[in-house]
Structure formats: C-alpha cells, structure tokens
Design a protein around this motif. Structure first.
Motif, PDB file in Angstrom:
ATOM      1  N   ASP A   1      20.511 -62.667 -16.045  1.00  0.00           N
ATOM      2  CA  ASP A   1      19.925 -63.726 -16.980  1.00  0.00           C
ATOM      3  C   ASP A   1      18.747 -63.385 -17.907  1.00  0.00           C
ATOM      4  N   GLU A   2      18.743 -64.091 -19.092  1.00  0.00           N
ATOM      5  CA  GLU A   2      17.796 -63.538 -20.057  1.00  0.00           C
ATOM      6  C   GLU A   2      18.104 -62.213 -20.668  1.00  0.00           C
ATOM      7  N   ILE A   3      19.263 -61.890 -20.813  1.00  0.00           N
ATOM      8  CA  ILE A   3      19.923 -60.536 -21.274  1.00  0.00           C
ATOM      9  C   ILE A   3      19.236 -60.121 -22.671  1.00  0.00           C
ATOM     10  N   ALA A   4      18.917 -60.985 -23.513  1.00  0.00           N
ATOM     11  CA  ALA A   4      18.233 -60.587 -24.722  1.00  0.00           C
ATOM     12  C   ALA A   4      16.953 -59.916 -24.687  1.00  0.00           C
ATOM     13  N   GLU A   5      16.117 -59.991 -23.398  1.00  0.00           N
ATOM     14  CA  GLU A   5      14.782 -59.571 -23.427  1.00  0.00           C
ATOM     15  C   GLU A   5      15.003 -58.095 -22.622  1.00  0.00           C
ATOM     16  N   MET A   6      16.149 -57.551 -22.397  1.00  0.00           N
ATOM     17  CA  MET A   6      16.291 -56.058 -21.975  1.00  0.00           C
ATOM     18  C   MET A   6      15.875 -55.216 -22.904  1.00  0.00           C
ATOM     19  N   GLU A   7      14.990 -54.046 -22.476  1.00  0.00           N
ATOM     20  CA  GLU A   7      14.742 -52.962 -23.405  1.00  0.00           C
ATOM     21  C   GLU A   7      16.060 -52.379 -24.018  1.00  0.00           C
ATOM     22  N   PRO A   8      16.028 -51.815 -25.443  1.00  0.00           N
ATOM     23  CA  PRO A   8      16.950 -51.170 -25.759  1.00  0.00           C
ATOM     24  C   PRO A   8      17.596 -49.905 -25.105  1.00  0.00           C
TER      25      PRO A   8
END
Length: 448
Positions: free
Chosen positions: A244-251
C-alpha cells in the motif's frame, strides 16, 4: 475438562481401567463394549477422540472407523494385537490417527492421546481460520457490489486478474475508496486464496525498516539481528503481498523491488543466497505516479512493471446510485453490535447521503454511519443524526449555487478542520483520509 473420549473395548477390566485412568487425567471418558453401542454413543455425543479395539463381539472396529472418517469426526486411535499389523495399516489408510499394540503401557497410550488432542485443537483452529477467511472474502466482495456500471466493470476486472495467478496489479484511487477491499477480492477469488495475504503500508515505515520487513535479514546482519528473519516476500509465498502507498517508497528500495518483480528472487539483508518466491504483488496508491516519475520520485521502469493490470477504483461521488446499498450494508453491520436496537434511514437522510460529495469516499461514509448508529437510540435516522456539514433537503439542494467539485471538497475539508479546532488527527479521522493526504490538501489551500 481436557476433552471427550470414547473407549470401545470388549474386555471389561481393560475398558473400566481406561475409563478410570482418563477420568483421573481430567477427560470426560465414556465407554462401549460393542460396535452397535459405540455407534449410538457417537450419534449421541461429540467426541474428540475414540480409542477403538479392532475385534468386537458384533463386528470389526474398521466398520466404525469407515463411518467416522470425515474431517469433522473424532480422531481414532486403533488398539490391536501385535500379530495384526496389517489390520493396523489398513486402519491408518482408512483415516485412523495412530495405532497401539496390545498389551500397551498406559504412559505410551497417554502420549498418543495428548498428541491426538493437540492435533484436534490445531485442526479446529485451522477450520476457524478458514471460516473467518471465507467470511472476510464474502464481506470484501459484498462491499464491492453495486448497481452502477462503473462498479460492475471493476468487478469484472477483478475476476479477470484473479484468474491470472501471477499478474502484477496496480490499484489506483483516492484515499478511502476501498483499494484494500479490491486487493482482498483479488486474493480470495484467485487460486491463491488458501495462501497468505500479507499487507504493508510503505508510507508507515522508514526505508531501512521497510527493507527489513520486505526482505528479512540473516543473523548478525546488523546490531540487534540476533536470529534469522524471513521477510514478507518469503512469508507470502504461494499467496499475495499487498504494497500500500507504493508511491511513498524510497527510490533505492524501488530498485530492489524492481529486481524482485523481474526474476522473483530475494536476498535477505546480510545474506548472499538467492531465494525464489512464488508471490503475486499488488500495489496501490492515491498519487499520480506519472507526475511522481516526472519529478524523479518514482522509477519509470518500476511503474511499467507494476502497471501490468491497473484497476481504477472510482470515488464515491462518481457512483452515488450505490450509496443506498452501501449505507444500508454498513448500518446492518453496526447494528449487529447492538441487537436490541433497530434503525433505518429516513427518505430525506438517504437523499442527503446521496447528495453529499464524500471527499473521504467510502471510508467517510462508513464513519458517518457508525457515529450515527452509536449515538442514535433507535428508530428513524434523520439528516441531523448524520451530522453532515452542508446536508440539506432536496428542495434546498435544487436552489444551491452550482460550484466546482474541487471547491466543494475544499470548503468541506476546511469546515471540518475548523470544527475540530484545527486538530489534524481528528479531522483526518472524520473525513476518512490519512494525515499525509490531509496535510497535502491543507498545504494546497494555504492553511497548513
């Protein structure tokens, strides 16, 4: 009591001594000297275990064993004379838990009985777990039901991707629309439904902790790593992992996730071994990932790996015709906790629910109905009971000034924010959105 045991034995002295022994061990112990008597006892009582002699005056114990071999029946320990090993083997094939040779030692029998009772308890827990999973599956699917074409289309997409056992799926939609329900529906409608469904919020943990949760670590990988720990990719083997909230994962962690998606192997932190995993990855976000790609916050190659089968979950305002069904479903669920209370929505209250813009989507609708149910003494729920800001009758709604949707959302969020004395946590809870989304909205409005 530790359990209920039936002792089927035609030798009177042995039968009575076994009854006395197990009663002293805090079991409920009943007995029968014949096959016909044992059948009556099994029909009359729910036994956890049957200790069954093979040779009885009116038949073979194998006949009774064949009759009680289904999963819900008691476990059976066969007692047989030593020369009858072939009979014992046949009994095991028919479903007996174990066998013991006569004459036997009571301590040996007790160990077998305790092991059988542990197995019986474990089976009960597994069956309870499966029942809960079935109920959860049914609840997830029910909440995605609706009369709108947009939901019908989404349910068809869910069934399609569920049949594709390994297809990576990206769930898109605003906060509170029910993305997690979509993930559950995909898992429980798929061939992986008996495997685990594990979930993690990528925004809830710092990058280092998130990596540890996903990949696990070897003993000594870092200070405090006193033992080996499997990560979620391994634990979700033969099942589904929801990010969930994959967009917030660090590069940096995005690159490692990309490698997992490419070859379905993971390496624990501090380890060298490549571990193959069989897991379906489902990711979700309420962000515009293409916009994140343009700003360098999300990898484009990872986006294409995740976006194999995207499913867009519509905001509630785009299918208001489904609100009555959802509202009554939530009302029914909450009334289960108050069996002496009976409530229903008035026509005007339901119209208010239909006309409300629901910036917090289904989660906000659920919260509003839960609050109204808790505070209402019973009877008809009116618009005032809903406590919706801007709630109005149909006549008043018809004369309202038409404004853009974004302005309605802004006014509603700011009004709730003011009502809570500018408490972000309470505001987010009432709106049914997370604090990160609320902070972003307030920043847009210049009221952070």
């Amino acid at each position: 009591m530790r359990g209920r045991i039936l002792i089927v034995e035609d030798e009177e002295m042995l039968r009575e001594s076994l009854v006395d022994f197990f009663q002293q061990e805090n079991y409920i112990a009943l007995s029968s000297a014949t096959l016909s008597g044992a059948r009556k006892e099994v029909q009359r009582h729910d036994f956890d275990l049957v200790i069954l002699d093979m040779k009885l005056p009116d038949g073979s114990g194998l006949d009774l064993l064949a009759e009680i071999s289904d999963p819900q029946s008691p476990l059976v320990i066969v007692a047989t004379a030593f020369p009858e090993v072939q009979t014992a083997v046949k009994a095991l094939k028919l479903g007996a838990f174990d066998y013991i040779n006569k004459p036997f030692d009571l301590d040996e029998l007790q160990l077998i009985v305790e092991r059988a009772m542990d197995t019986r308890q474990l089976r009960g827990e597994v069956n309870s777990f499966r029942q809960r999973e079935k109920q959860r599956s049914k609840r997830s699917w029910t909440r995605l039901e609706g009369e709108s074409n947009i939901l019908r289309k989404m349910r068809q997409e869910i069934l399609l991707v569920a049949k594709a056992g390994t297809t990576t799926t990206l769930i898109l939609g605003e906060s509170g629309v029910g993305k997690e329900l979509v993930v559950e529906a995909i898992h429980y409608q798929s061939a992986r439904h008996e495997g685990p469904l594990l979930k993690i919020n990528c925004a809830a943990l710092p990058a280092t902790l998130l990596e540890n949760e996903l990949f696990g670590h070897e003993k000594g990988a870092y200070t405090g790593a006193n033992s080996r720990q499997k990560g979620l990719f391994e634990l979700a083997d033969h099942g589904t992992l929801f990010l969930d909230e994959i967009a917030e994962m660090e590069p940096g962690l995005q690159a490692k996730l990309l490698r997992v998606l490419e070859d379905m192997t993971v390496t624990r932190i501090g380890g060298q071994q490549l571990i193959h995993v069989d897991v379906r990855i489902v990711a979700a976000t309420n962000r515009d990932l293409r916009e994140r790609i343009e700003t360098g916050l999300f990898r484009e190659d990872l986006f294409y790996r995740l976006n194999v089968f995207p499913i867009l979950v519509p905001p509630l305002r785009e299918h208001p015709e489904d609100i009555p069904l959802l509202a009554n479903l939530f009302l029914k669920e909450f009334l289960l906790h108050s069996p002496d209370k009976s409530c229903e929505f008035s026509t005007i209250a339901m119209e208010c629910l239909r006309k409300h813009q629901w910036p917090g989507n289904v989660r906000e609708l659920k919260n509003v109905i839960e609050r109204a149910t808790l505070l209402h003494s019973g009877g008809v729920i009116s618009p005032d009971d809903l406590a919706l800001i801007g709630c109005c009758s149909g006549a008043k709604a018809a004369t309202e000034k038409m404004v853009p949707l974004s302005e309605v959302e802004k006014n509603h969020i700011l009004a709730v924010y003011k009502k809570t004395d500018y408490n972000k946590t309470r505001t987010a809870d009432i709106l049914g959105i997370n604090r990160l989304t609320l902070r972003r909205k307030l920043k847009e409005y210049g009221d952070s």
